[in-house]
Design an enzyme around this catalytic site. Structure first.
Site, short mmCIF file in Angstrom:
data_model
loop_
_atom_site.label_atom_id
_atom_site.label_comp_id
_atom_site.label_asym_id
_atom_site.label_seq_id
_atom_site.Cartn_x
_atom_site.Cartn_y
_atom_site.Cartn_z
CG ASP A 1 -31.65 8.67 -22.11
OD1 ASP A 1 -31.77 8.86 -23.37
OD2 ASP A 1 -31.60 8.75 -21.58
CD GLU B 1 -37.88 10.61 -19.19
OE1 GLU B 1 -38.95 10.38 -17.36
OE2 GLU B 1 -37.33 10.95 -19.48
#
Length: 389
Positions: free
Chosen positions: A77, A138
């Site tokens: 990520d 997120e």
């Protein structure tokens, strides 16, 4: 302790530099322009085939194997958090109000380190390898948009691996388990509508604060009385506000909270009971209650065979069979499509002061763990014969 091979030790300087460079340019979800450009530059320098602008800022690197019957993806990520860094390191964030406080800079560095290492030994790479850099973990979530753009089908991905640095696991250890590792999660907003009135004449009003307080209390019985005690679940109301002033009975109260569970069945049951209780409160108090759900990430559910392969590859003595965690990860969307494994890379080191939790402005780690992450990936590939010895 996981043994780090010489060839991986030889790339340490570059991997650490990569991590520190990425740490200085944190960007929020779907705005990872500088991060994406840096990743592209590195992959191209390694001779890896690059695909850009997947789910806006996502990047995919592709290395064709010598046999190519299988394709294994390694996901990292890319996004950071909106918070001010307080680590005092000399490579701290240069973007004010943003920080890699969740370790995504580490995840990207590990996958780039893996890409460099495999590119140096292309003749030994049997399986096709995908280096998948995903935006917006997120929030609002980048895995699902990448899947919707058919990244799995385009690259014929058969299996996927991912990791997360984790300060709850000792440095040098891997935290993992079969089945549910992280929770399914969602948010909810509740609005309670009563009737305002003077505080001295409560009989002429309908107090939304009293109504909301009763609703909150009853909701706390859902976990204790409607969910099997052997099932893990959380219902948290973290914010509540309403009213105008001390001598006015509130007409409206708002509550905000989160739902988490390891089982989709339990998650749905919690939502159903919340609606039923809200409907009952409406009848009881002659008011209106509005419940709004936002379903977020599914549970991270590890493929049993891949977990067994990981244990066999790196040795059971190097793995902590961790309890399921109530935190969430959108890596789970990939696991709904193909077999996948997600594990925690331990970074807890009290002697060096690496004790701060994820999402903390002082979060940091010993950069030696970057090599551990690369070693785990390489050892796993060898074990499943995706890379020759």
């Amino acid at each position: 302790m996981i043994h780090i091979e010489k060839e991986i030790l030889d790339v340490k300087e570059e991997v650490v530099l990569i991590r520190r460079t990425l740490h200085q340019i944190p960007e929020i979800g779907f705005e990872e322009e500088k991060t994406s450009a840096f990743i592209i530059q590195k992959l191209e320098a390694y001779g890896i085939e690059v695909y850009k602008h997947i789910a806006k800022t996502g990047v995919v690197g592709y290395l064709k194997g010598t046999i190519g019957d299988r394709t294994i993806a390694f996901r990292a990520d890319m996004d950071a958090l909106s918070m001010e860094e307080k680590t005092d390191v000399d490579y701290a964030s240069k973007h004010k109000g943003m920080m890699h406080a969740c370790g995504h800079d580490a995840h990207m560095s590990i996958v780039l380190g893996l890409a460099k290492l495999l590119s140096m030994h292309k003749d030994k790479v049997k399986d096709n390898i995908v280096f998948l850099f995903q935006p917006a973990e997120e929030g609002p979530g980048g895995a699902e948009p990448m899947i919707e753009e058919r990244v799995i089908e385009k690259f014929h991905i058969d299996k996927i691996m991912g990791l997360h640095v984790f300060p709850e696991v000792k440095e040098g250890k891997i935290g993992c388990k079969k089945g549910p590792l992280m929770a399914q999660t969602g948010e909810f907003d509740i609005k309670v509508y009563g009737q305002s009135g003077h505080g001295a004449m409560p009989q002429k009003a309908n107090d939304a604060i009293i109504i909301a307080s009763n609703l909150l209390s009853i909701y706390q019985t859902i976990i204790s009385r409607n969910i099997n005690p052997t099932e893990g679940a959380v219902l948290t109301i973290g914010k509540m506000w309403g009213g105008e002033r001390r001598n006015i009975i509130a007409a409206e109260v708002c509550l905000e909270g989160t739902l988490r569970a390891f089982s989709e069945e339990v998650y749905k049951k919690m939502k159903k009971r919340m609606i039923e209780i809200a409907n009952g409160i409406e009848k009881m108090y002659d008011c209106r209650v509005e419940v709004i759900f936002r379903d977020m990430y599914p549970a991270v559910n590890n493929d049993e065979n891949m977990v067994e392969d990981l244990v066999d590859a790196i040795g059971g003595e190097n793995i902590d069979l961790i309890e399921p965690q109530m935190i969430a990860e959108d890596f789970s969307y990939f696991q709904r499509k193909i077999p996948g494994i997600f594990f925690f890379l331990g970074v807890k080191n009290e002697e060096k002061g690496h004790i701060y939790p994820l999402h903390n402005s002082r979060f940091t780690f010993n950069e030696e763990v970057l090599l551990t992450g690369i070693q785990v990936y390489v050892t796993f590939l060898r074990h499943i014969k995706g890379v020759a010895q």
